[in-house]
Design an enzyme around this catalytic site. Structure first.
Site, PDB file in Angstrom:
ATOM      1  N   GLU A 170      33.234   9.265  12.058  1.00  0.00           N
ATOM      2  CA  GLU A 170      33.138   9.131  10.608  1.00  0.00           C
ATOM      3  C   GLU A 170      33.767   7.812  10.188  1.00  0.00           C
ATOM      4  OE1 GLU A 170      35.222  11.241   6.775  1.00  0.00           O
ATOM      5  OE2 GLU A 170      34.244  12.578   8.210  1.00  0.00           O
ATOM      6  N   GLU A 189      35.632  12.303  14.806  1.00  0.00           N
ATOM      7  CA  GLU A 189      35.523  13.594  14.117  1.00  0.00           C
ATOM      8  C   GLU A 189      35.745  14.745  15.099  1.00  0.00           C
ATOM      9  OE1 GLU A 189      35.218  15.748  11.793  1.00  0.00           O
ATOM     10  OE2 GLU A 189      35.657  14.370  10.165  1.00  0.00           O
ATOM     11  N   ASP A 230       0.844  -1.199   0.000  1.00  0.00           N
ATOM     12  CA  ASP A 230       0.000   0.000   0.000  1.00  0.00           C
ATOM     13  C   ASP A 230       0.874   1.241   0.000  1.00  0.00           C
ATOM     14  OD1 ASP A 230      -1.797   2.040   0.381  1.00  0.00           O
ATOM     15  OD2 ASP A 230      -2.420   1.421   2.390  1.00  0.00           O
ATOM     16  N   GLU A 289      34.838  17.855  -4.726  1.00  0.00           N
ATOM     17  CA  GLU A 289      34.229  17.535  -3.440  1.00  0.00           C
ATOM     18  C   GLU A 289      33.218  18.616  -3.099  1.00  0.00           C
ATOM     19  OE1 GLU A 289      35.467  17.062   1.304  1.00  0.00           O
ATOM     20  OE2 GLU A 289      36.864  17.927  -0.143  1.00  0.00           O
ATOM     21  N   ARG A 303      39.028  25.056   2.502  1.00  0.00           N
ATOM     22  CA  ARG A 303      37.866  24.260   2.879  1.00  0.00           C
ATOM     23  C   ARG A 303      36.680  25.116   3.318  1.00  0.00           C
ATOM     24  NH1 ARG A 303      39.397  18.666   3.761  1.00  0.00           N
ATOM     25  NH2 ARG A 303      41.601  18.435   3.272  1.00  0.00           N
ATOM     26  N   GLU A 323      29.150  11.727   8.446  1.00  0.00           N
ATOM     27  CA  GLU A 323      29.484  11.922   9.853  1.00  0.00           C
ATOM     28  C   GLU A 323      28.248  11.685  10.707  1.00  0.00           C
ATOM     29  OE1 GLU A 323      32.811  15.426   8.917  1.00  0.00           O
ATOM     30  OE2 GLU A 323      30.831  15.953   9.706  1.00  0.00           O
ATOM     31  N   HIS A 346      30.331  15.348   3.088  1.00  0.00           N
ATOM     32  CA  HIS A 346      31.156  15.816   1.974  1.00  0.00           C
ATOM     33  C   HIS A 346      31.125  14.753   0.883  1.00  0.00           C
ATOM     34  CE1 HIS A 346      33.642  18.111   5.239  1.00  0.00           C
ATOM     35  NE2 HIS A 346      32.439  18.614   5.061  1.00  0.00           N
ATOM     36  N   ARG A 400      30.846  20.127  -0.380  1.00  0.00           N
ATOM     37  CA  ARG A 400      30.952  20.039   1.071  1.00  0.00           C
ATOM     38  C   ARG A 400      29.671  20.434   1.816  1.00  0.00           C
ATOM     39  NH1 ARG A 400      35.897  19.627   3.089  1.00  0.00           N
ATOM     40  NH2 ARG A 400      35.509  20.998   4.860  1.00  0.00           N
ATOM     41  N   GLU A 457      31.163  11.136   2.517  1.00  0.00           N
ATOM     42  CA  GLU A 457      31.762  10.949   3.841  1.00  0.00           C
ATOM     43  C   GLU A 457      30.707  11.308   4.880  1.00  0.00           C
ATOM     44  OE1 GLU A 457      35.086  13.589   3.855  1.00  0.00           O
ATOM     45  OE2 GLU A 457      36.116  12.586   2.198  1.00  0.00           O
TER      46      GLU A 457
END
Length: 464
Positions: A213, A206, A74, A353, A333, A155, A262, A355, A153
């Site tokens: 992580e 982390e 359903d 990457e 970063r 966390e 990330h 982030r 990645e």
């Protein structure tokens, strides 16, 4: 280091690390593995529109019927699926996703398979997140690419229970001390993930207290979306065996970093990385640059999907390592997109990457949307701006405006309205899913917006 409250460890099957080599491909493979591992029940897994895992079990004796015609359910009870008058759905198991659940008993054990959701007419259901990702992959293949590789990645936090965010330790990034109460839990989780066919590359504490992580090896987008769903459940199951509560809530602790996802992305054509160009100063091909430009141009309108909860925007705030400014860099970063530095002989590892996603997203929708954004960049020839190697958090608002650097939405309410008007999000999700997603998220934002919080009472009640 605190021991498990129950004293138990995950009951991992023998030869767990050999599971990857024994990947099933056909219904016959599945039935052979069911017999070899003494599997009594097989759970059929799929997700709702928000990425919440759904499941029902079938007796292993029913597998022939499941593979031949699927299993009905359903759909009106599944968030974002059809209303009751159009509720009949069929779950069609994908044999290649069969895996034994390592935390279940060895005798008369339990396995799982991911399912594609079909209509009674045997056509893919347009609201199935797995189908939405399949559709994006088809577009990629029609443009001449072989695969879209994704390496997220994820966390998460470990807390004493699900009622209050009480950390187990005060450890920090990469700490290896008695402060890290989660080392045994991470070990057992990594073993369970490998038993289910995922290669674990790293695991560590982390930056936040009791934050962790575990990184799994990249894979093609569909497998990785399945793996993300498996990862989240496995982390929670193993934490529970140790007496703890694991959460992927983006920002559970005020004043600490939140949990991100990330996400590393790359395209391959004819077995070669389509992002790499040895003659470019950044070692990025025109395809790679245009793909990244697509992420930057559409980041704001995609935000409601890769950061889909009210709480997500508590994480996306300057000062806590979460990127909010739309720019790219190689080392910096604080930018939304980072392109890891090229190492000679590692051409195949060229990637970008992103982030900003968080681990509480729906990975099927996120990967589909990111792929469409990149393909739009390639098709339309988006130009990649110069990289921003300065710390963007240290720039004034005037400096950012002068440099043309936009900012992600500050609230879910703002993000949802951008998504609702986005041609890209409409193309990626389809009208059916976008309409339901926007409806659900507007309700969530409105419900949150009218709440009177403890912060307001403490601040205003005594003085106003």
């Amino acid at each position: 280091m605190r021991a498990s409250r129950s004293g138990a460890r995950p009951d991992l099957p023998a030869g767990a690390n050999d599971t990857v080599a024994d990947t099933p491909r056909t219904p016959e493979d599945v039935k052979r593995l069911v017999a070899e591992h003494d599997i009594r029940f097989v759970r059929m897994w799929f997700t709702d529109i928000l990425g919440q895992l759904k499941s029902f079990s079938v007796n292993s004796t029913e597998l022939d019927d499941a593979f031949e015609g699927g299993m009905g359910f359903d759909g009106s009870s599944i968030t974002g699926f059809n209303a009751v008058e159009e509720s009949d759905m069929i779950a069609v198991p994908d044999a290649s996703t069969f895996a034994v659940l390592p935390w279940t008993p060895k005798e008369e054990g339990v396995a799982r398979m991911f399912c594609d959701v079909h209509t009674p007419e045997r056509t893919p259901y347009e609201g199935d997140p797995r189908y939405i990702l399949r559709r994006a992959i088809k577009r990629m293949q029609e443009m001449g690419f072989d695969s879209f590789n994704v390496g997220p990645e994820l966390e998460y936090f470990l807390f004493k229970d699900s009622r209050e965010p009480e950390p187990l330790d005060e450890g920090g990034y990469f700490d290896l001390t008695a402060l890290d109460a989660g080392s045994d839990v991470r070990r057992d989780t990594a073993l369970a993930l490998e038993a289910m066919g995922m290669k674990v590359e790293y695991s560590h504490h982390e930056g936040g207290p009791s934050q962790h992580e575990i990184d799994i090896r990249y894979a093609d987008a569909l497998k990785m979306a399945d793996d993300c769903m498996t990862y989240r459940l496995t982390v929670k199951e193993i934490a529970m065996q140790h007496g703890w509560h694991a959460t992927f809530m983006p920002k559970p602790l005020t004043g600490e970093n939140g949990s991100g996802m990330h996400t590393h992305l790359s395209l391959f054509r004819d077995g070669r990385n389509a992002f790499y160009d040895e003659n470019d100063r950044f070692f990025l091909s025109d395809i790679g640059k245009a793909f990244i430009a697509g992420q930057l141009r559409h980041a704001r309108e995609m935000s409601a999907v890769f950061a889909q909860w009210v709480n997500s925007y508590k994480r996306l705030a300057p000062g806590y390592e979460a990127p909010v400014y739309v720019a790219w860099s190689r080392r910096n970063r604080s930018a939304l997109v980072r392109v890891p530095l090229y190492h000679p002989g590692k051409e195949q590892a060229t990637r970008m990457e992103l982030r900003c996603p968080d681990p509480a997203c729906n990975p099927y929708l996120v990967f589909a949307l990111l792929l469409h954004a990149g393909l739009d960049g390639i098709e339309r020839g988006y130009e990649l701006p110069e990289p921003m190697e300065r710390n963007l958090y240290h720039l004034s608002p005037d400096d950012r405006r002068r440099l043309g650097i936009e900012q992600l939405p500050e609230t879910l309410g703002e993000a949802v309205e951008l998504a609702a008007e986005s041609e890209l999000v409409l193309r990626a999700l389809g009208e059916h899913t976008l309409d339901r997603f926007v409806e659900i998220k507007r309700e969530e934002w409105e419900d949150y917006r009218v709440q009177v919080t403890r912060w307001e009472l403490d601040r205003y009640l005594p003085v106003l």
